[in-house]
Write an enzyme that holds these catalytic residues in place. Structure first.
Site, PDB file in Angstrom:
ATOM      1  N   ASP A   1      10.353  -5.773   7.799  1.00 57.13           N
ATOM      2  CA  ASP A   1       9.693  -5.209   6.628  1.00 57.13           C
ATOM      3  C   ASP A   1      10.326  -3.872   6.310  1.00 57.13           C
ATOM      4  O   ASP A   1      10.651  -3.109   7.219  1.00 57.13           O
ATOM      5  CB  ASP A   1       8.200  -5.007   6.921  1.00 57.13           C
ATOM      6  CG  ASP A   1       7.440  -6.304   6.709  1.00 57.13           C
ATOM      7  OD1 ASP A   1       7.812  -7.039   5.787  1.00 57.13           O
ATOM      8  OD2 ASP A   1       6.508  -6.566   7.485  1.00 57.13           O
TER       9      ASP A   1
ATOM     10  N   ARG B   1      -9.675   8.578  -4.721  1.00 54.76           N
ATOM     11  CA  ARG B   1      -8.233   8.360  -4.757  1.00 54.76           C
ATOM     12  C   ARG B   1      -7.499   9.508  -5.449  1.00 54.76           C
ATOM     13  O   ARG B   1      -6.500   9.317  -6.116  1.00 54.76           O
ATOM     14  CB  ARG B   1      -7.906   7.007  -5.412  1.00 54.76           C
ATOM     15  CG  ARG B   1      -8.328   5.868  -4.483  1.00 54.76           C
ATOM     16  CD  ARG B   1      -8.292   4.519  -5.152  1.00 54.76           C
ATOM     17  NE  ARG B   1      -6.950   4.183  -5.581  1.00 54.76           N
ATOM     18  CZ  ARG B   1      -6.692   3.590  -6.751  1.00 54.76           C
ATOM     19  NH1 ARG B   1      -7.668   3.340  -7.586  1.00 54.76           N
ATOM     20  NH2 ARG B   1      -5.473   3.269  -7.059  1.00 54.76           N
TER      21      ARG B   1
ATOM     22  N   SER C   1      -6.866  14.079  -4.908  1.00 53.49           N
ATOM     23  CA  SER C   1      -7.228  15.286  -4.183  1.00 53.49           C
ATOM     24  C   SER C   1      -6.835  16.471  -5.064  1.00 53.49           C
ATOM     25  O   SER C   1      -6.255  16.287  -6.136  1.00 53.49           O
ATOM     26  CB  SER C   1      -6.502  15.348  -2.844  1.00 53.49           C
ATOM     27  OG  SER C   1      -5.114  15.381  -3.079  1.00 53.49           O
TER      28      SER C   1
ATOM     29  N   LYS D   1      -4.273  15.938  -8.168  1.00 60.11           N
ATOM     30  CA  LYS D   1      -3.129  15.031  -8.116  1.00 60.11           C
ATOM     31  C   LYS D   1      -3.629  13.693  -7.553  1.00 60.11           C
ATOM     32  O   LYS D   1      -4.575  13.669  -6.755  1.00 60.11           O
ATOM     33  CB  LYS D   1      -1.993  15.599  -7.265  1.00 60.11           C
ATOM     34  CG  LYS D   1      -2.212  15.561  -5.753  1.00 60.11           C
ATOM     35  CD  LYS D   1      -0.901  15.821  -5.026  1.00 60.11           C
ATOM     36  CE  LYS D   1      -0.933  15.232  -3.637  1.00 60.11           C
ATOM     37  NZ  LYS D   1      -1.334  16.098  -2.558  1.00 60.11           N
TER      38      LYS D   1
ATOM     39  N   ASP E   1       1.547  -8.328   9.902  1.00 60.29           N
ATOM     40  CA  ASP E   1       0.199  -7.889  10.237  1.00 60.29           C
ATOM     41  C   ASP E   1      -0.887  -8.577   9.422  1.00 60.29           C
ATOM     42  O   ASP E   1      -2.023  -8.634   9.823  1.00 60.29           O
ATOM     43  CB  ASP E   1       0.067  -6.367  10.131  1.00 60.29           C
ATOM     44  CG  ASP E   1       0.505  -5.853   8.766  1.00 60.29           C
ATOM     45  OD1 ASP E   1       0.763  -6.688   7.880  1.00 60.29           O
ATOM     46  OD2 ASP E   1       0.596  -4.623   8.611  1.00 60.29           O
TER      47      ASP E   1
ATOM     48  N   ASP F   1       0.501 -13.409   6.571  1.00 63.20           N
ATOM     49  CA  ASP F   1       1.717 -13.475   7.383  1.00 63.20           C
ATOM     50  C   ASP F   1       1.589 -14.522   8.491  1.00 63.20           C
ATOM     51  O   ASP F   1       2.582 -14.906   9.101  1.00 63.20           O
ATOM     52  CB  ASP F   1       2.001 -12.132   8.061  1.00 63.20           C
ATOM     53  CG  ASP F   1       2.652 -11.149   7.109  1.00 63.20           C
ATOM     54  OD1 ASP F   1       3.280 -11.598   6.148  1.00 63.20           O
ATOM     55  OD2 ASP F   1       2.534  -9.935   7.355  1.00 63.20           O
TER      56      ASP F   1
END
Lengths: 689, 602
Positions: free
Chosen positions: A310, A384, A386, A403, A526, A530
């Site tokens: 990956d 989502r 800060s 941001k 993971d 997969d």
């Protein structure tokens, strides 16, 4: 990656024999002398049978009043030979167990907040938790057992298990819903459904497997065992037929000496160390924090032709780094950099730090006092974004800098102004298309521009891939990126091939294609999606942070969830096979010197002219035979460290490895015993004087 | 010089022959097609064989065995009843059952170990119908199995027209009957015709007349009988000698083989025969690279075999040309000429001795019993290793077993499951390879030990070291399917020798053919992983060194004690009193105190 390596190497440095266990190990190796147990190992079984024969001969001579010292010496030496072999096996097992125990220790008893059917909570011990129990875990608490998050999301610190300090996000549903007992929740609160019984968690089962309760011989070990049995049979024939043939030419050979010759010729060195090498292979994997579900899995790792890697975390830094500030029209780069800098001051994630670094590079400076007055808004999984609220000061009005992810930030901007600058949208799209991650920075709801976070190829990875190529491994980078980005990163990292916009089905297809060509494929994964590919791959290394399905499907689990581990696993597999091959070569090569020591000695009495074959000029026939037997026995404990640690292995081409090992273990195997036997003979003759 | 020239001519002839043979076994076009294609089609029709039908290793091995059985039975019956059968102008009687058994076993296994004396114990019918038939068929069988193994290790013939047998997948190794037929019609027959004509030109008899009677020049009286005439058996000798050499058969028309002037009259006929001994074995190795399309692999095999062959040749020449140590102080110290033909001299004889034992030929032009002990040992080593070119086709098969073992150990040492041409070598293959390694020591050591332990078998033979060497030589020759012998055992009349040797001959022929066939069949059906830098290459000098070491170390460990007790002890003790054997009964009694020191001078 750095920390994992440091940790692994410190674990490796452990002593060969676990501390304070010598006595128990000796006892265990004596228990293993049980003929029923030894019979599984034909080479050592022959030695044991030989020991019994010489013991009887010793006793016979003792009771009939003849000298018996030589016979006794041989008997003791043969017994030691078997003991050394069983000792090697015991040590290997003990090391595996010690390793497993240290993993278990991390999973001590913890209090658990069990959710009862009526919705109330009751605090119980984690050992009392049953399958399907619900527990709540809040920030600061330890997860009491393996389980799946059914509600909520949280940052979890898994360093106790993996050694990785950065916390990871876990949330209900999807691929990141599993939590492991012993890890610590550091934000929010989650409800977890327990998926294991106490002591029977997935990890517990894996560890039990490693401890070797039901170790099965691997295919290569079986094939080697057959070859060794073949050699052993040849030598049994050689020695057994020697008696009548020698009689024909007027030499009466003693059975004791014949047994000694037989034991010296059969491949006791590799025969004695073979079980230990196999156990040590799994143990070495464990030391690298990889739990292999079978010895076969480790062995297959050495055969891998193609590695599917990956991109994220393996080839590039797991975390993207700031590479550019893209301001909207009317805002200078300087301005954007400064705002991003302030907004990231309290952001300790690698991304946040990289923004600060880049801003400083672009000339942004922040007064130290700002830290005391500013109010920092932390990132949460829900918001989502800060940022920072700056109070009004003498020089400036109060400001709110934020941001965050583009969609969230655009909503924020739209809420404030109703529209977003066109330039902002194009920049966001451009960064995303280029494989980077765009972040939007806004001040008081007004967009300043985009911070581009991009993949940074890990330092040293290119060299690593070059080594792999030398070893004959093909690397294929798997990424969800578009082909253009993927190509750029693939070229930078030096992988042989890449698969862009890869879906799990694509991975599966790629694996099957490679296998069709006769190649063996390793991959790491993971996610639940997969799992089929992990099962299809010849080596499927599941990350411990992954889902239960992934872990069940793979044949190895990496506790560190470190994607580069695949490379280490391949090396462990190769080292395992090389150790077997090298010690087999050494064992057989040793026979040449032993033949030259014993055969002239056997005929010394009746055919003195054969003394010319005694190239080592040994002091007496009995001393020659004893020296050979002593050498043969001593080689086993001397090689235990090699068997347990594996022969030193550097990635290079097969031809180079063969040349090197033939020189060390082949040529060395011919020469060393000449020196060793001569030295032992000298010591014996000195001791006699 | 003689040695270099011989090797040079040999390689120059063998190279094109090897390339030609590769075409023959690949079914390619050759210039004899117009004549041979219809002939072969006739043969296939007669045998009811579909030449396009492939066989798995099992089918191939069974066809091989079943085709040999009827030939052996007919040969056996001919030997036993030759006295009453036609083509017997000299009224030679039938053979005893055990001699016939041994002779049949010996010839059906391409060994030609002779416990009879050719010219006086075989009728023309036996020589031609039984002996020559087997001399043509058996090398063809070896070459066929060789081609089949090469097909197997490169994946077999890709065709769906295969008889399928079993659960384990197996590769298509080709059609046994086609391979044997083509080996005979396209390789052995044409070459034998050429060699036979050359030998006839050199004066080797080619006739169906009965024995000639000659008046001796110096009449003598032996045991009271006046000898005035001598009977000289003749016959179609040249034809038999040609296939004897080309087919690594070795069984001569006359008892003393190519030492007899009628079989080998001139130095030139000697050279022709010498080259013929190694021609097909060497050509087979040239064929390896071309047939498998892996020229470097062929070079590797050729390199190992040539090196071993040269080492043995250069070892035997000084050993054989030393003065006869038994005559020390009696005669002039020139080369040992005992048992050597004056017209060939010691070097040509020594070269012959090693070439004939390197290959499984076994024809002789000098008496091996009279070789200096160490020269005799070189001949023995050739048979023990049995991989220096070896018999027609089977030389590579013997080598193949060592190759598999070397690939296995070396494969482990580079950190991969061992593979040959990308095909994995696993437990099943190792079982077969171990069997292949074991069979020769088993069949040489156990019967030798038994024979030496039974006084009625060996007591009337040479005592001590040389006696041991003779016995070991006899079984080594049988097991290597060589056929040469050291005289002096009185092997002809003894049921023991005939029966034990027959058992050795048969097992040592078919096990080492079938084990490689099975290995090739199994690995041929496996997927081939592509060659990468991480895979073991079997065509490198370093791997050649590995294979050579496996051959030498396994050989040394198996036979070193034999060499020590036989030729080495003999050469070190010549002229000294020989030790008395320990009677078997005493072996059970308590041994005397072991001797604690070697050096009596101290």
């Amino acid at each position: 990656m750095q920390s994992a390596q440091v940790k692994t190497s410190s674990r490796r440095a452990g002593a060969i024999i676990p501390q304070g266990q010598l006595g128990r190990l000796i006892l265990d190796s004596i228990k293993k002398l049980n003929p029923v147990y030894i019979a599984k190992n034909p080479v050592m079984f022959i030695v044991e049978v030989g020991t019994v024969i010489t013991l009887f001969l010793t006793l016979e001579r003792l009771f009939t009043g003849q000298t018996w010292g030589y016979e006794l010496a041989i008997t003791v030496l043969l017994l030691l030979t078997v003991l050394f072999a069983t000792f090697a096996e015991s040590v290997a097992e003990a090391r595996g167990k010690a390793q497993a125990a240290s993993l278990r220790a991390a999973r001590a008893d913890t209090p658990a907040r069990k959710v009862l059917d009526n919705g109330t909570e009751q605090t119980v011990s984690s050992t009392q938790l049953q399958h399907d129990d619900m527990v709540r875990v809040a920030a600061g608490q330890l997860v009491p057992a393996d389980g799946e998050i059914v509600q909520g999301l949280a940052m979890v610190d898994e360093s106790a298990i993996t050694g990785e300090s950065a916390p990871v996000l876990r949330e209900s549903g999807g691929d990141f819903s599993s939590v492991t007992g012993g890890t610590k929740v550091i934000s929010d609160e989650i409800t977890v459904r327990v998926t294991s019984l106490p002591g029977e968690s997935f990890l517990d089962r894996m560890i039990a497997l490693v401890e070797g309760a039901n170790r099965q011989k691997t295919p290569n070990e079986i094939a080697l065992g057959i070859l060794l049995a073949g050699f052993t049979l040849i030598f049994v024939l050689v020695v057994a037929t020697l008696l009548p043939m020698a009689a024909f030419i007027g030499t009466k050979l003693e059975v004791t000496t014949l047994v000694a010759l037989l034991v010296c010729l059969i491949p006791t060195t590799i025969g004695g160390l073979l079980p230990a090498i196999g156990i040590a292979g799994m143990d070495r994997a464990l030391r690298a924090n990889v739990i292999a579900k079978s010895g076969r899995a480790v062995e297959v790792a050495g055969d891998i032709d193609t590695l599917l890697l990956d991109k994220t975390g393996t080839i590039t830094m797991g975390n993207r780094q700031a590479t550019a500030f893209l301001p909207v029209p009317g805002v200078s780069e300087q301005q954007l950099a400064h705002a991003a800098h302030i907004a990231s001051l309290a952001d300790n994630t690698p991304e946040g730090k990289s923004i600060v670094e880049l801003a400083i590079l672009r000339g942004s400076r922040v007064e130290a006092s700002l830290r005391d007055t500013a109010e920092f808004i932390e990132f949460t999984a829900q918001t989502r974004m800060s940022g920072v609220n700056l109070p009004a000061s003498s020089s400036a009005a109060s400001k709110q800098i934020r941001k965050g992810a583009p969609d969230r930030m655009m909503r924020l901007v739209r809420e404030a102004f109703g529209s977003v600058p066109a330039q902002l949208e194009t920049d966001v799209e451009r960064v995303a298309r280029g494989g980077g991650t765009p972040l939007i920075v806004a001040e008081d709801g007004q967009a300043l521009g985009v911070v581009a976070l991009s993949d940074i190829v890990k330092p040293g990875i290119k060299e690593r891939f070059a080594q792999l190529r030398k070893m004959g491994l093909r690397t294929v980078m798997i990424t969800g990126d578009n082909p253009l980005t993927a190509k750029a990163i693939a070229a930078e990292a030096g992988v042989d091939d890449f698969m862009a916009e890869a879906t799990p089905e694509d991975k599966m297809r790629l694996i099957k294609e490679e296998q069709q060509k006769g190649k063996l494929v390793a991959m790491m994964g993971d996610g639940t999606n997969d799992a089929p590919a992990l099962a299809q791959a010849d080596v499927g290394l599941a990350m411990n942070s992954g889902t239960q399905a992934a872990k069940e499907a793979g044949n190895m689990v990496d506790l560190d969830s470190d994607p580069t581990k695949l490379l280490e696993v391949v090396e462990i597999g190769k080292q395992l096979l090389i150790t077997r091959g090298a010690l087999t070569t050494f064992s057989i090569a040793n026979d040449v010197a032993k033949d030259f020591a014993i055969i002239p000695a056997m005929f010394a009495g009746t055919i003195p002219a054969l003394k010319v074959l005694d190239v080592m000029q040994l002091s007496s026939p009995n001393s020659a035979i004893l020296s050979a037997v002593i050498f043969n026995a001593l080689v086993i404990p001397l090689l235990i460290p090699v068997a347990l640690r594996g022969v030193s292995y550097k990635p290079m081409s097969a031809d180079a490895i063969l040349g090197r090992n033939l020189l060390i273990y082949g040529l060395g195997g011919v020469i060393v015993p000449f020196i060793g036997i001569k030295a032992i003979d000298l010591m014996l003759s000195l001791a006699r004087v | 010089m003689e040695v270099f020239v011989s090797y040079l001519i040999l390689f120059l002839l063998a190279w094109p022959l090897g390339l030609y043979m590769a075409r023959v076994f690949a079914g390619g076009k050759t210039w004899l097609d117009p004549i041979l294609n219809p002939l072969e089609r006739g043969i296939y029709a007669l045998l009811r064989v579909n030449p396009a039908r492939g066989m798995t290793w099992r089918g191939y091995a069974l066809a091989l065995l079943w085709s040999n059985v009827p030939i052996a039975i007919i040969a056996y019956l001919i030997f036993v009843y030759q006295g009453v059968l036609p083509l017997n102008p000299d009224a030679i009687g039938g053979m005893s059952w055990d001699l016939a058994l041994h002779t049949t076993a010996s010839f059906i296994t391409n060994t030609n170990q002779q416990h009879y004396s050719g010219q006086s114990q075989l009728s023309y019918l036996s020589q031609l119908a039984a002996i020559v038939t087997m001399q043509f068929v058996t090398p063809a069988v070896g070459l066929a199995a060789f081609a089949a193994v090469l097909r197997g290790i490169t994946g077999g013939i890709r065709s769906s027209n295969v008889e399928s047998h079993v659960a384990v997948p197996a590769a298509n190794l080709g059609n046994y009957y086609v391979d044997v037929t083509r080996a005979i019609t396209r390789v052995l027959l044409p070459l034998s015709i050429v060699v036979a004509l050359l030998l006839t030109w050199q004066g080797v008899p080619s006739t169906f007349d009965g024995a000639k009677t000659a008046t001796v020049l110096e009449p003598q009286t032996i045991e009271g009988k006046a000898i005035t005439t001598q009977t000289i058996p003749v016959g179609p000798v040249a034809a038999l000698v040609a296939i004897k050499q080309l087919g690594t058969n070795g069984g001569g028309w006359y008892g003393p083989n190519s030492a007899v002037p009628l079989e080998n009259p001139t130095p030139l006929s000697n050279l022709i025969q010498l080259i013929s001994i190694l021609l097909i074995p060497v050509a087979s190795i040239f064929m390896v690279g071309a047939f498998t399309k892996r020229p470097r692999f062929g070079v590797m095999v050729m390199g190992i075999m040539s090196l071993l062959s040269a080492v043995l040749a250069f070892a035997i020449i000084p050993a054989a040309t030393q003065a006869n140590a038994a005559f020390a102080g009696i005669s002039a110290s020139s080369a040992n000429m005992e048992g050597v033909e004056q017209r060939f001299g010691p070097i040509a004889s020594a070269l012959w001795a090693t070439w004939t034992t390197q290959t499984s030929n076994g024809s002789v032009n000098a008496m091996h019993d009279s070789l200096n002990p160490l020269a005799g040992m070189v001949a023995l080593i050739g048979m023990w290793l049995n991989v220096t070119f070896g018999g027609d086709g089977v030389g590579f098969l013997n080598f193949f077993i060592y190759l598999i073992v070397a690939v296995f150990i070396a494969g482990l040492m580079v950190g991969r499951t061992p593979e040959l041409f990308g095909r994995k070598i696993e437990a099943r293959e190792m079982k077969l390879a171990s069997l292949g390694l074991l069979i020769s020591p088993l069949l040489i050591l156990v019967p030798s030990a038994l024979a030496l332990a039974i006084p009625s078998v060996t007591a009337n033979s040479n005592p001590s070291f040389h006696g041991l060497t003779q016995v070991v030589y006899e079984y080594s020759s049988a097991v290597a399917n060589n056929g040469s012998g050291m005289a002096g055992l009185g092997t002809g009349g003894s049921v023991w020798w005939n029966v034990t040797c027959a058992v050795c001959l048969i097992l040592a022929r078919y096990v080492p053919i079938i084990a490689p066939l099975a290995i090739a069949g199994y690995i041929g059906a496996k997927k081939s992983a592509p060659q990468t830098a991480g895979t073991l290459r079997v065509d490198t000098p370093i791997f050649a060194g590995m294979t050579l070491s496996v051959i030498l170390i396994v050989g040394a460990l198996s036979y070193f004690p034999l060499a020590v007790m036989g030729p080495i002890a003999e050469s070190l003790t010549i002229g000294k009193p020989l030790p008395q054997p320990v009677p078997l009964g005493q072996l059970n009694q308590r041994p005397p105190e072991p001797v604690r020191t070697v050096s009596e001078g101290k």
